[in-house]
Scaffold this motif. Structure first.
Motif, PDB file in Angstrom:
ATOM      1  N   CYS A  42       0.814  -1.230   0.000  1.00 25.54           N
ATOM      2  CA  CYS A  42       0.000   0.000   0.000  1.00 25.54           C
ATOM      3  C   CYS A  42       0.847   1.280   0.000  1.00 25.54           C
ATOM      4  CB  CYS A  42      -0.947   0.012   1.196  1.00 25.54           C
ATOM      5  SG  CYS A  42      -0.146   0.248   2.795  1.00 25.54           S
ATOM      6  N   LEU A  43       2.094   1.188   0.393  1.00 24.16           N
ATOM      7  CA  LEU A  43       3.051   2.299   0.416  1.00 24.16           C
ATOM      8  C   LEU A  43       2.767   3.366   1.483  1.00 24.16           C
ATOM      9  CD1 LEU A  43       3.740   2.823  -3.390  1.00 24.16           C
ATOM     10  CD2 LEU A  43       5.236   1.743  -1.698  1.00 24.16           C
ATOM     11  N   LEU A  44       1.898   3.086   2.435  1.00 23.60           N
ATOM     12  CA  LEU A  44       1.665   4.061   3.503  1.00 23.60           C
ATOM     13  C   LEU A  44       2.939   4.276   4.322  1.00 23.60           C
ATOM     14  CD1 LEU A  44      -1.950   3.238   4.712  1.00 23.60           C
ATOM     15  CD2 LEU A  44      -1.166   5.189   3.374  1.00 23.60           C
ATOM     16  N   LEU A  53      13.058   7.152   4.412  1.00 23.18           N
ATOM     17  CA  LEU A  53      14.043   6.071   4.445  1.00 23.18           C
ATOM     18  C   LEU A  53      13.558   4.772   3.821  1.00 23.18           C
ATOM     19  CD1 LEU A  53      15.246   6.550   8.110  1.00 23.18           C
ATOM     20  CD2 LEU A  53      16.176   7.542   6.034  1.00 23.18           C
ATOM     21  N   ILE A  54      12.299   4.719   3.450  1.00 28.64           N
ATOM     22  CA  ILE A  54      11.742   3.478   2.936  1.00 28.64           C
ATOM     23  C   ILE A  54      11.706   3.535   1.414  1.00 28.64           C
ATOM     24  CG2 ILE A  54       9.714   1.977   2.933  1.00 28.64           C
ATOM     25  CD1 ILE A  54       9.137   3.075   5.768  1.00 28.64           C
ATOM     26  N   SER A  55      12.224   2.478   0.807  1.00 30.43           N
ATOM     27  CA  SER A  55      12.267   2.403  -0.656  1.00 30.43           C
ATOM     28  C   SER A  55      10.874   2.149  -1.207  1.00 30.43           C
ATOM     29  CB  SER A  55      13.197   1.274  -1.088  1.00 30.43           C
ATOM     30  OG  SER A  55      13.027   0.992  -2.461  1.00 30.43           O
ATOM     31  N   ARG A  56      10.504   2.907  -2.193  1.00 31.36           N
ATOM     32  CA  ARG A  56       9.198   2.751  -2.835  1.00 31.36           C
ATOM     33  C   ARG A  56       9.130   1.436  -3.614  1.00 31.36           C
ATOM     34  NH1 ARG A  56       6.966   4.861  -7.866  1.00 31.36           N
ATOM     35  NH2 ARG A  56       4.723   4.984  -7.571  1.00 31.36           N
ATOM     36  N   GLU A  57      10.242   1.012  -4.169  1.00 31.30           N
ATOM     37  CA  GLU A  57      10.272  -0.178  -5.007  1.00 31.30           C
ATOM     38  C   GLU A  57      10.148  -1.475  -4.217  1.00 31.30           C
ATOM     39  OE1 GLU A  57      12.599   2.369  -5.472  1.00 31.30           O
ATOM     40  OE2 GLU A  57      11.329   3.160  -7.059  1.00 31.30           O
ATOM     41  N   ASP A  58      10.954  -1.631  -3.175  1.00 31.49           N
ATOM     42  CA  ASP A  58      10.971  -2.918  -2.467  1.00 31.49           C
ATOM     43  C   ASP A  58      10.705  -2.810  -0.967  1.00 31.49           C
ATOM     44  OD1 ASP A  58      13.328  -1.831  -1.504  1.00 31.49           O
ATOM     45  OD2 ASP A  58      14.619  -3.372  -2.340  1.00 31.49           O
ATOM     46  N   ARG A  59      10.382  -1.611  -0.497  1.00 27.55           N
ATOM     47  CA  ARG A  59      10.085  -1.330   0.911  1.00 27.55           C
ATOM     48  C   ARG A  59      11.258  -1.616   1.843  1.00 27.55           C
ATOM     49  NH1 ARG A  59       6.872  -1.350  -2.546  1.00 27.55           N
ATOM     50  NH2 ARG A  59       5.536  -3.094  -2.329  1.00 27.55           N
ATOM     51  N   SER A  60      12.475  -1.674   1.297  1.00 27.40           N
ATOM     52  CA  SER A  60      13.637  -1.814   2.183  1.00 27.40           C
ATOM     53  C   SER A  60      13.793  -0.509   2.968  1.00 27.40           C
ATOM     54  CB  SER A  60      14.902  -2.114   1.383  1.00 27.40           C
ATOM     55  OG  SER A  60      15.188  -1.045   0.496  1.00 27.40           O
ATOM     56  N   ILE A  61      14.367  -0.609   4.165  1.00 28.80           N
ATOM     57  CA  ILE A  61      14.493   0.539   5.061  1.00 28.80           C
ATOM     58  C   ILE A  61      15.966   0.813   5.308  1.00 28.80           C
ATOM     59  CG2 ILE A  61      13.898   1.466   7.329  1.00 28.80           C
ATOM     60  CD1 ILE A  61      11.543  -0.594   7.336  1.00 28.80           C
ATOM     61  N   ASP A  62      16.389   2.048   5.079  1.00 31.64           N
ATOM     62  CA  ASP A  62      17.781   2.433   5.320  1.00 31.64           C
ATOM     63  C   ASP A  62      17.946   2.676   6.818  1.00 31.64           C
ATOM     64  OD1 ASP A  62      20.327   3.447   5.428  1.00 31.64           O
ATOM     65  OD2 ASP A  62      20.052   4.806   3.727  1.00 31.64           O
ATOM     66  N   LEU A  63      18.364   1.647   7.529  1.00 32.50           N
ATOM     67  CA  LEU A  63      18.451   1.708   8.988  1.00 32.50           C
ATOM     68  C   LEU A  63      19.560   2.622   9.501  1.00 32.50           C
ATOM     69  CD1 LEU A  63      17.733  -2.019   9.825  1.00 32.50           C
ATOM     70  CD2 LEU A  63      16.185  -0.068  10.042  1.00 32.50           C
ATOM     71  N   ARG A  64      20.473   3.034   8.628  1.00 25.63           N
ATOM     72  CA  ARG A  64      21.539   3.946   9.086  1.00 25.63           C
ATOM     73  C   ARG A  64      20.963   5.260   9.582  1.00 25.63           C
ATOM     74  NH1 ARG A  64      24.895   4.830   3.984  1.00 25.63           N
ATOM     75  NH2 ARG A  64      22.766   4.918   3.229  1.00 25.63           N
ATOM     76  N   CYS A  76       0.934   1.278   9.157  1.00 25.47           N
ATOM     77  CA  CYS A  76       0.744   0.058   8.361  1.00 25.47           C
ATOM     78  C   CYS A  76      -0.602  -0.587   8.702  1.00 25.47           C
ATOM     79  CB  CYS A  76       1.875  -0.930   8.623  1.00 25.47           C
ATOM     80  SG  CYS A  76       1.707  -2.437   7.635  1.00 25.47           S
ATOM     81  N   PRO A  77      -1.515  -0.678   7.717  1.00 30.65           N
ATOM     82  CA  PRO A  77      -2.840  -1.221   7.990  1.00 30.65           C
ATOM     83  C   PRO A  77      -2.875  -2.734   8.196  1.00 30.65           C
ATOM     84  CG  PRO A  77      -2.639  -0.734   5.664  1.00 30.65           C
ATOM     85  CD  PRO A  77      -1.382  -0.229   6.327  1.00 30.65           C
ATOM     86  N   VAL A  78      -1.811  -3.438   7.819  1.00 32.79           N
ATOM     87  CA  VAL A  78      -1.787  -4.900   7.960  1.00 32.79           C
ATOM     88  C   VAL A  78      -0.748  -5.368   8.977  1.00 32.79           C
ATOM     89  CG1 VAL A  78      -2.734  -5.337   5.658  1.00 32.79           C
ATOM     90  CG2 VAL A  78      -0.255  -5.128   5.955  1.00 32.79           C
ATOM     91  N   ASN A  79      -0.216  -4.432   9.751  1.00 30.92           N
ATOM     92  CA  ASN A  79       0.777  -4.752  10.798  1.00 30.92           C
ATOM     93  C   ASN A  79       1.966  -5.541  10.256  1.00 30.92           C
ATOM     94  OD1 ASN A  79      -0.715  -3.471  12.897  1.00 30.92           O
ATOM     95  ND2 ASN A  79      -2.068  -5.244  12.932  1.00 30.92           N
TER      96      ASN A  79
END
Length: 89
Positions: A42-44, A53-64, A76-79
């Motif tokens: 959903c990209l929320l 920090l969240i990638s639109r393509e794969d939802r990876s998160i830049d934790l740095r 996130c509506p689906v937890n």
């Protein structure tokens, strides 16, 4: 709108950079962990992340740069995002 026209995709105004104190991952108390099997795309999380920090393509998160604010998990509506305490995993 002409069907041949492409929709404009909004991008963050600025990208995160390392601060004087270093990456924020050095002092945060929790971080987001994405369960890709629960994610419905959903990209929320991408829309609401205040640090972009969240990638639109794969939802990876830049934790740095993640400050552990948990906005992504709350929106996130689906937890599919769980906040993990630093040092637990």
């Amino acid at each position: 709108m002409n069907t041949n026209e492409k929709k404009e995709i909004l991008q963050p105004v600025s990208m995160p950079v390392e601060g004087v104190a270093g990456f924020t991952s050095a002092w945060r108390s929790q971080w987001p962990k994405l369960d890709s099997e629960k994610c419905n795309g959903c990209l929320l999380c991408w829309i609401f992340c205040p640090e972009t920090l969240i990638s639109r393509e794969d939802r990876s998160i830049d934790l740095r740069y993640c400050k552990g604010c948990a906005v992504c998990a709350r929106e996130c509506p689906v937890n599919a995002i769980e906040m993990i305490r630093e040092g637990e995993e």
